[in-house]
Design a protein around this motif. Structure first.
Motif, short mmCIF file in Angstrom:
data_model
loop_
_atom_site.label_atom_id
_atom_site.label_comp_id
_atom_site.label_asym_id
_atom_site.label_seq_id
_atom_site.Cartn_x
_atom_site.Cartn_y
_atom_site.Cartn_z
N GLY A 176 67.81 -2.18 25.06
CA GLY A 176 66.44 -1.89 24.62
C GLY A 176 66.41 -1.02 23.37
O GLY A 176 65.62 -1.26 22.45
N SER A 177 67.31 -0.04 23.32
CA SER A 177 67.41 0.80 22.12
C SER A 177 67.90 -0.01 20.92
O SER A 177 67.39 0.14 19.81
CB SER A 177 68.35 1.97 22.38
OG SER A 177 67.80 2.85 23.32
N ALA A 178 68.89 -0.86 21.15
CA ALA A 178 69.41 -1.71 20.07
C ALA A 178 68.32 -2.67 19.58
O ALA A 178 68.19 -2.92 18.37
CB ALA A 178 70.63 -2.48 20.55
N ARG A 179 67.53 -3.21 20.50
CA ARG A 179 66.45 -4.13 20.15
C ARG A 179 65.42 -3.42 19.27
O ARG A 179 65.00 -3.95 18.23
CB ARG A 179 65.79 -4.66 21.43
CG ARG A 179 64.62 -5.60 21.21
CD ARG A 179 64.03 -5.99 22.57
NE ARG A 179 62.93 -6.92 22.43
CZ ARG A 179 61.66 -6.56 22.30
NH1 ARG A 179 61.32 -5.28 22.29
NH2 ARG A 179 60.72 -7.48 22.19
N ALA A 180 65.00 -2.23 19.68
CA ALA A 180 64.02 -1.48 18.90
C ALA A 180 64.55 -1.18 17.50
O ALA A 180 63.84 -1.32 16.50
CB ALA A 180 63.65 -0.18 19.63
N SER A 181 65.81 -0.80 17.41
CA SER A 181 66.43 -0.52 16.12
C SER A 181 66.49 -1.79 15.26
O SER A 181 66.21 -1.75 14.06
CB SER A 181 67.83 0.05 16.34
OG SER A 181 68.44 0.33 15.11
N ALA A 182 66.84 -2.91 15.88
CA ALA A 182 66.92 -4.18 15.14
C ALA A 182 65.55 -4.60 14.62
O ALA A 182 65.42 -5.08 13.49
CB ALA A 182 67.52 -5.27 16.03
N ILE A 183 64.51 -4.41 15.42
CA ILE A 183 63.15 -4.75 14.97
C ILE A 183 62.76 -3.88 13.79
O ILE A 183 62.26 -4.38 12.77
CB ILE A 183 62.14 -4.60 16.14
CG1 ILE A 183 62.39 -5.70 17.19
CG2 ILE A 183 60.71 -4.67 15.61
CD1 ILE A 183 61.65 -5.48 18.49
N ARG A 184 63.00 -2.57 13.90
CA ARG A 184 62.68 -1.66 12.78
C ARG A 184 63.42 -2.06 11.52
O ARG A 184 62.85 -2.10 10.43
CB ARG A 184 63.02 -0.21 13.15
CG ARG A 184 61.96 0.50 13.94
CD ARG A 184 62.20 2.00 14.02
NE ARG A 184 63.45 2.34 14.67
CZ ARG A 184 63.64 2.38 15.99
NH1 ARG A 184 62.65 2.11 16.80
NH2 ARG A 184 64.80 2.71 16.50
N LYS A 185 64.70 -2.38 11.65
CA LYS A 185 65.50 -2.71 10.47
C LYS A 185 65.05 -4.04 9.87
O LYS A 185 65.00 -4.19 8.64
CB LYS A 185 66.99 -2.75 10.83
CG LYS A 185 67.90 -2.93 9.62
CD LYS A 185 67.66 -1.90 8.52
CE LYS A 185 68.26 -0.57 8.83
NZ LYS A 185 68.18 0.37 7.70
N ALA A 186 64.70 -5.03 10.70
CA ALA A 186 64.21 -6.32 10.18
C ALA A 186 62.92 -6.11 9.38
O ALA A 186 62.74 -6.71 8.32
CB ALA A 186 63.99 -7.30 11.33
N ILE A 187 62.05 -5.25 9.88
CA ILE A 187 60.81 -4.94 9.16
C ILE A 187 61.13 -4.21 7.86
O ILE A 187 60.62 -4.57 6.80
CB ILE A 187 59.85 -4.13 10.05
CG1 ILE A 187 59.32 -5.02 11.18
CG2 ILE A 187 58.71 -3.54 9.23
CD1 ILE A 187 58.55 -4.27 12.26
N ASP A 188 62.01 -3.21 7.94
CA ASP A 188 62.38 -2.44 6.74
C ASP A 188 63.00 -3.32 5.65
O ASP A 188 62.72 -3.15 4.47
CB ASP A 188 63.37 -1.32 7.08
CG ASP A 188 62.75 -0.20 7.88
OD1 ASP A 188 61.51 -0.14 8.00
OD2 ASP A 188 63.52 0.63 8.42
N LEU A 189 63.86 -4.25 6.06
CA LEU A 189 64.54 -5.12 5.10
C LEU A 189 63.68 -6.28 4.64
O LEU A 189 64.01 -6.95 3.67
CB LEU A 189 65.85 -5.66 5.70
CG LEU A 189 66.93 -4.62 5.98
CD1 LEU A 189 68.12 -5.28 6.67
CD2 LEU A 189 67.37 -3.93 4.69
#
Length: 168
Positions: free
Chosen positions: A88-101
């Motif tokens: 769940g933590s990895a998922r949240a981080s991946a979502i944030r990074k996809a939005i940032d990039l």
């Protein structure tokens, strides 16, 4: 538009195998902007199959079940609590990074509880729902755990609502 929710057609929802939305021309938004597409529906509805059929090379796919398996879960749909929490933590981080990039990404979801996605104007929502009878049949056929069967019943009793109106 990229900010709308899209509802899979009745033909899509009834399909047992491949899912095809007749109005689905491209994953990118109308102006060429990158989009986050949230594929949602009950467990066993075919969300992963839909994404696998429609994703383009280079699209990011964020799926909690896949992350759990990558982190050591022995099952594809029933995960130890500590693995779910880390995933769940990895998922949240991946979502944030996809939005940032600003990359095209697909997020496979069931309950639509991720506030970051709800707040992001570049998200579009697509419901994959073949109906409760088909979903339960698939879950039983695939040997899904009792918790998945329970989640299907809960989903149909109170299906989540995307933050943007659905387009039929």
């Amino acid at each position: 538009p990229a900010t709308s929710a899209t509802r899979a057609s009745s033909a899509t929802r009834a399909a047992a195998g491949g899912h095809h939305h007749p109005g689905w021309a491209s994953h990118s938004g109308t102006g060429g902007e990158r989009v986050i597409t949230v594929i949602y529906g009950p467990p066993g509805s075919g969300k992963t199959a839909y994404v696998n059929e429609h994703r383009k090379p280079g699209d990011v796919v964020i799926d909690l079940d896949s992350l759990c398996v990558a982190l050591g879960s022995p099952d594809t749909h029933s995960h130890p609590e500590h693995v779910k929490r880390i995933a769940g933590s990895a998922r949240a981080s991946a979502i944030r990074k996809a939005i940032d990039l600003g990359v095209d990404a697909w997020v496979i979801d069931t309950w639509l509880r991720t506030q970051l996605l709800r707040d992001h104007p570049g998200c579009q929502y697509l419901l994959v729902d073949p109906g409760q009878a088909v979903t339960l049949q698939r879950a039983r056929r695939d040997g899904r755990p009792d918790e998945s069967i329970d989640a299907i019943h809960r989903w149909y009793l109170n299906p989540p609502t995307p933050p943007r109106a659905a387009i039929e």
